[in-house]
Design a protein around this motif. Structure first.
Motif, PDB file in Angstrom:
ATOM      1  N   PRO A 164       0.811  -1.209   0.000  1.00  0.00           N
ATOM      2  CA  PRO A 164       0.000   0.000   0.000  1.00  0.00           C
ATOM      3  C   PRO A 164       0.849   1.266   0.000  1.00  0.00           C
ATOM      4  CG  PRO A 164       0.108  -0.876   2.209  1.00  0.00           C
ATOM      5  CD  PRO A 164       0.812  -1.875   1.335  1.00  0.00           C
ATOM      6  N   PHE A 165       0.241   2.391  -0.367  1.00  0.00           N
ATOM      7  CA  PHE A 165       0.954   3.656  -0.415  1.00  0.00           C
ATOM      8  C   PHE A 165       1.254   4.105   1.015  1.00  0.00           C
ATOM      9  CE2 PHE A 165       0.930   8.375  -0.700  1.00  0.00           C
ATOM     10  CZ  PHE A 165       2.069   8.500  -1.487  1.00  0.00           C
ATOM     11  N   THR A 166       2.550   4.304   1.306  1.00  0.00           N
ATOM     12  CA  THR A 166       3.008   4.601   2.662  1.00  0.00           C
ATOM     13  C   THR A 166       3.631   5.986   2.719  1.00  0.00           C
ATOM     14  OG1 THR A 166       3.501   2.253   2.981  1.00  0.00           O
ATOM     15  CG2 THR A 166       4.461   3.791   4.559  1.00  0.00           C
ATOM     16  N   GLU A 167       3.272   6.743   3.758  1.00  0.00           N
ATOM     17  CA  GLU A 167       3.893   8.038   4.041  1.00  0.00           C
ATOM     18  C   GLU A 167       4.441   8.029   5.463  1.00  0.00           C
ATOM     19  OE1 GLU A 167       1.325  11.478   2.308  1.00  0.00           O
ATOM     20  OE2 GLU A 167      -0.047   9.799   2.681  1.00  0.00           O
ATOM     21  N   LEU A 168       5.266   9.001   5.766  1.00  0.00           N
ATOM     22  CA  LEU A 168       5.879   9.130   7.086  1.00  0.00           C
ATOM     23  C   LEU A 168       5.508  10.475   7.693  1.00  0.00           C
ATOM     24  CD1 LEU A 168       9.449   7.794   6.200  1.00  0.00           C
ATOM     25  CD2 LEU A 168       7.578   6.519   7.265  1.00  0.00           C
ATOM     26  N   LEU A 169       4.999  10.443   8.912  1.00  0.00           N
ATOM     27  CA  LEU A 169       4.655  11.668   9.637  1.00  0.00           C
ATOM     28  C   LEU A 169       5.717  11.906  10.702  1.00  0.00           C
ATOM     29  CD1 LEU A 169       2.418  13.863   9.949  1.00  0.00           C
ATOM     30  CD2 LEU A 169       1.455  12.425  11.764  1.00  0.00           C
ATOM     31  N   PRO A 170       6.508  12.993  10.611  1.00  0.00           N
ATOM     32  CA  PRO A 170       7.580  13.224  11.592  1.00  0.00           C
ATOM     33  C   PRO A 170       7.044  13.292  13.013  1.00  0.00           C
ATOM     34  CG  PRO A 170       7.829  14.682   9.703  1.00  0.00           C
ATOM     35  CD  PRO A 170       6.493  14.024   9.559  1.00  0.00           C
ATOM     36  N   VAL A 171       7.762  12.673  13.937  1.00  0.00           N
ATOM     37  CA  VAL A 171       7.432  12.728  15.355  1.00  0.00           C
ATOM     38  C   VAL A 171       8.293  13.796  15.989  1.00  0.00           C
ATOM     39  CG1 VAL A 171       7.478  11.471  17.535  1.00  0.00           C
ATOM     40  CG2 VAL A 171       6.752  10.312  15.452  1.00  0.00           C
ATOM     41  N   LYS A 172       7.664  14.802  16.538  1.00  0.00           N
ATOM     42  CA  LYS A 172       8.392  15.911  17.149  1.00  0.00           C
ATOM     43  C   LYS A 172       8.618  15.619  18.618  1.00  0.00           C
ATOM     44  CE  LYS A 172       6.801  19.524  13.987  1.00  0.00           C
ATOM     45  NZ  LYS A 172       6.199  20.877  13.875  1.00  0.00           N
ATOM     46  N   GLU A 173       9.846  15.351  18.959  1.00  0.00           N
ATOM     47  CA  GLU A 173      10.203  15.033  20.335  1.00  0.00           C
ATOM     48  C   GLU A 173      10.002  16.253  21.236  1.00  0.00           C
ATOM     49  OE1 GLU A 173      10.958  12.149  21.373  1.00  0.00           O
ATOM     50  OE2 GLU A 173      11.425  11.038  19.551  1.00  0.00           O
ATOM     51  N   GLY A 174       9.239  16.053  22.308  1.00  0.00           N
ATOM     52  CA  GLY A 174       9.066  17.109  23.301  1.00  0.00           C
ATOM     53  C   GLY A 174       8.172  18.243  22.878  1.00  0.00           C
ATOM     54  N   ALA A 175       7.573  18.164  21.701  1.00  0.00           N
ATOM     55  CA  ALA A 175       6.711  19.253  21.237  1.00  0.00           C
ATOM     56  C   ALA A 175       5.255  18.905  21.503  1.00  0.00           C
ATOM     57  CB  ALA A 175       6.920  19.491  19.753  1.00  0.00           C
ATOM     58  N   GLN A 176       4.470  19.896  21.863  1.00  0.00           N
ATOM     59  CA  GLN A 176       3.055  19.679  22.128  1.00  0.00           C
ATOM     60  C   GLN A 176       2.271  19.553  20.830  1.00  0.00           C
ATOM     61  OE1 GLN A 176       1.683  19.149  25.159  1.00  0.00           O
ATOM     62  NE2 GLN A 176       3.781  19.192  25.925  1.00  0.00           N
ATOM     63  N   GLU A 177       2.615  20.398  19.847  1.00  0.00           N
ATOM     64  CA  GLU A 177       1.890  20.340  18.584  1.00  0.00           C
ATOM     65  C   GLU A 177       2.421  19.200  17.724  1.00  0.00           C
ATOM     66  OE1 GLU A 177       5.494  22.860  17.946  1.00  0.00           O
ATOM     67  OE2 GLU A 177       3.924  22.693  19.449  1.00  0.00           O
ATOM     68  N   GLU A 178       1.529  18.647  16.921  1.00  0.00           N
ATOM     69  CA  GLU A 178       1.897  17.539  16.068  1.00  0.00           C
ATOM     70  C   GLU A 178       2.196  18.027  14.664  1.00  0.00           C
ATOM     71  OE1 GLU A 178      -1.272  14.700  16.200  1.00  0.00           O
ATOM     72  OE2 GLU A 178      -0.464  13.730  17.980  1.00  0.00           O
ATOM     73  N   ALA A 179       3.084  17.294  13.984  1.00  0.00           N
ATOM     74  CA  ALA A 179       3.358  17.602  12.587  1.00  0.00           C
ATOM     75  C   ALA A 179       2.117  17.299  11.753  1.00  0.00           C
ATOM     76  CB  ALA A 179       4.539  16.775  12.100  1.00  0.00           C
ATOM     77  N   THR A 180       1.899  18.080  10.715  1.00  0.00           N
ATOM     78  CA  THR A 180       0.729  17.877   9.857  1.00  0.00           C
ATOM     79  C   THR A 180       1.118  17.498   8.442  1.00  0.00           C
ATOM     80  OG1 THR A 180       0.683  20.253   9.371  1.00  0.00           O
ATOM     81  CG2 THR A 180      -0.700  19.472  11.190  1.00  0.00           C
ATOM     82  N   SER A 181       2.387  17.664   8.073  1.00  0.00           N
ATOM     83  CA  SER A 181       2.837  17.360   6.716  1.00  0.00           C
ATOM     84  C   SER A 181       3.605  16.046   6.708  1.00  0.00           C
ATOM     85  CB  SER A 181       3.739  18.484   6.180  1.00  0.00           C
ATOM     86  OG  SER A 181       3.016  19.700   6.118  1.00  0.00           O
ATOM     87  N   THR A 182       3.225  15.176   5.793  1.00  0.00           N
ATOM     88  CA  THR A 182       3.878  13.878   5.685  1.00  0.00           C
ATOM     89  C   THR A 182       5.023  13.937   4.682  1.00  0.00           C
ATOM     90  OG1 THR A 182       2.285  13.209   4.005  1.00  0.00           O
ATOM     91  CG2 THR A 182       1.792  12.604   6.287  1.00  0.00           C
TER      92      THR A 182
END
Length: 535
Positions: free
Chosen positions: A324-342
């Motif tokens: 299947p088509f796979t993307e990666l969402l960056p995990v921001k260490e110690g950050a409250q907000e989450e990444a939105t761009s894959t």
């Protein structure tokens, strides 16, 4: 597609050839002359598998050397299957357009009880086809290369009703000479057949958790199993083998597998979320001294990564650029907000952590699986990863967000300070889920199943809370202010987590392999463990 159809046709022809030969193999004890047919069957099967695996290997090499093109093809494949109001996206393989039109959803939304089915689960059958076939073929060849003798006739046995091979062929057991009764639907029959075969070199189970249950059952029912082998149920009576089983069990769990099967080299299970503790317990006790191999990593019921390196002690997996088509969402260490761009797979950076995102072909849903990977290297242009934790398995009663990996580290540290104790399994509950602890500061309820310790002292219980404070400064601060109460530890009896898994498997949408939860979100599941507390 044409090559895939050709491969399936070849396998069908082999099925028609090999099944009659498999029936003849059953008569070997009475007709030794059929031994050459069994040998012929084995060589034909391996010839077919090797040819198919070589074809899959060439496809993998090409796809990992041309990452961008491969992911475009995977995206096109997903979009061609789109139905419903989003069908205008069909034919477009522009990544930006694709991302702008399809928002990210979370796997937990699809798996929540009574969700109404609005968000489809990423366990759709199309995730299991090509990737599962590739993982099985390449895994078999890799295993045979690392351990040349383990797949010889009569050298391997599966002791669970489920197989560790993501795409087990119907004739695979007979063709490769596996030790298992034909058409067995009883796990006891599978275990008995394995116990009757002292020359095993590979032991297979659907997952490590299932294998742990097998060894616990073997200890509990060993006398009955030895009696059945001595009486000839099934097969001919083997009193000598029964005596060996009794003697092996008398020496305790440590190293039991090698006492039962002195030639055993490797344990094959399918890796999935929540299996790490079972693997650790098996390595420390029953399967001490044995290698472990998982041909793939399965998340939410589908294959998402391949294992080409059986010799690695801790699983390394290749994220394939195919469907299947796979993307990666960056995990921001110690950050409250989450990444939105894959990111696409080719954009992965070594040393970074990412959450996996898969696109469901039927409904065209971009689903965040919650599984977090750490990029350990690369194969051609493709990331090689280790799975670290699941984002949905987080404890947070005051916003502290104790992740699965952090809690497991603290619990392992604490259990290491409990004399003689070995951790078999655990699960956590936030106190708000249980009515019996209303009025106290919010805290964690922790249920553990142990080997070697029958009672927990208050001093031992307190050690977990101290270890949590050491691994999480935020938790330590909340405990100091009294905003969070101390973690409460409960020892459950043997079989408690087996009952929990049975409750989980009762869900109609429950995937295989079952991803063992470490944080329980439903009261009735927590009560399964609560009713079995012994200390």
């Amino acid at each position: 597609m044409e090559m895939l159809l050709l491969l399936l046709l070849l396998l069908l022809l082999l099925l028609l050839l090999l099944l009659p030969l498999a029936l003849l193999r059953q008569q070997q004890s009475q007709h030794a002359g059929w031994a050459w047919l069994a040998s012929f069957q084995h060589h034909v099967a391996w010839g077919a598998l090797s040819w198919a695996a070589a074809w899959q290997w060439r496809r993998l090499e090409h796809s990992t050397l041309h990452m961008g093109q491969s992911q475009q093809q995977a995206l096109r494949w997903c979009l061609q299957g789109a139905q419903g109001p989003r069908s205008p996206l069909r034919g477009s393989t522009d990544i930006s357009t694709f991302r702008n039109h399809l928002p990210l959803t979370k796997a937990s939304q699809a798996q929540e009880e009574d969700s109404g089915g609005e968000v489809p689960s990423p366990t759709a059958p199309q995730y299991r086809g090509e990737a599962s076939l590739q993982a099985t073929l390449l895994g078999l060849i890799a295993l045979r290369k690392a351990y040349p003798e383990v797949l010889a006739p009569g050298s391997s046995a599966c002791v669970t009703l489920t197989s560790p091979w993501p795409s087990p062929f119907p004739w695979l057991g007979h063709a490769l000479g596996r030790v298992s009764p034909p058409g067995a639907k009883d796990p006891v029959a599978l275990l008995l057949e394995a116990l009757r075969s002292p020359g095993l070199r590979a032991l297979e189970a659907g997952t490590a958790v299932e294998l742990l249950d097998v060894f616990l059952a073997l200890e509990a029912d060993g006398k009955e199993l030895a009696g059945a082998i001595a009486a000839g149920n099934p097969g001919a009576p083997l009193p000598g083998r029964a005596a060996e089983l009794r003697q092996a069990l008398e020496q305790g769990p440590r190293g039991l597998a090698l006492r039962l099967w002195p030639k055993l080299q490797v344990v094959v299970t399918l890796d999935a979320g929540g299996q790490a503790e079972a693997v650790a317990a098996l390595r420390a006790l029953w399967c001490q001294g044995l290698a472990f191999f998982s041909p793939a990593y399965a998340a939410s019921g589908g294959v998402v990564a391949l294992n080409l390196w059986p010799e690695q002690p801790h699983g390394l997996y290749l994220l394939s650029p195919g469907a299947p088509f796979t993307e990666l969402l960056p995990v921001k260490e110690g950050a409250q907000e989450e990444a939105t761009s894959t990111l696409l797979l080719a954009e992965a950076q070594e040393g970074k952590k990412y959450e996996l995102v898969l696109t469901d072909r039927a409904s065209l849903t971009r689903c965040r699986l919650g599984d977090v990977v750490h990029v350990a290297g690369a194969y051609n242009q493709c990331p090689v990863v280790r799975f670290t934790c699941r984002r949905g398995q987080v404890l947070s009663v005051r916003g502290e967000d104790i992740g699965e990996d952090v809690f497991s580290e603290a619990l392992g540290w604490a259990v290491g300070q409990w004399p003689g104790a070995k951790l078999l399994d655990h699960a956590c509950v936030e106190s708000s889920l249980l009515d019996s602890f209303e009025g106290s500061a919010p805290h964690y309820e922790v249920f553990v199943e142990l080997r070697g310790l029958r009672n927990l002292s208050e001093e031992n219980r307190d050690k977990l809370d101290h270890c949590l404070q050491e691994v999480s400064a935020h938790y330590k601060s909340l405990r100091f202010r009294g905003s969070v109460g101390p973690a409460r530890v409960h020892l459950v009896g043997q079989g408690a987590f087996r009952a929990l898994r049975a409750s989980l498997a009762a869900y109609p949408s429950s995937p295989f392999p079952p991803e063992m939860p470490r944080v329980l979100r439903h009261r009735h599941l927590a009560q399964v463990l609560q009713r079995r507390v012994v200390s």
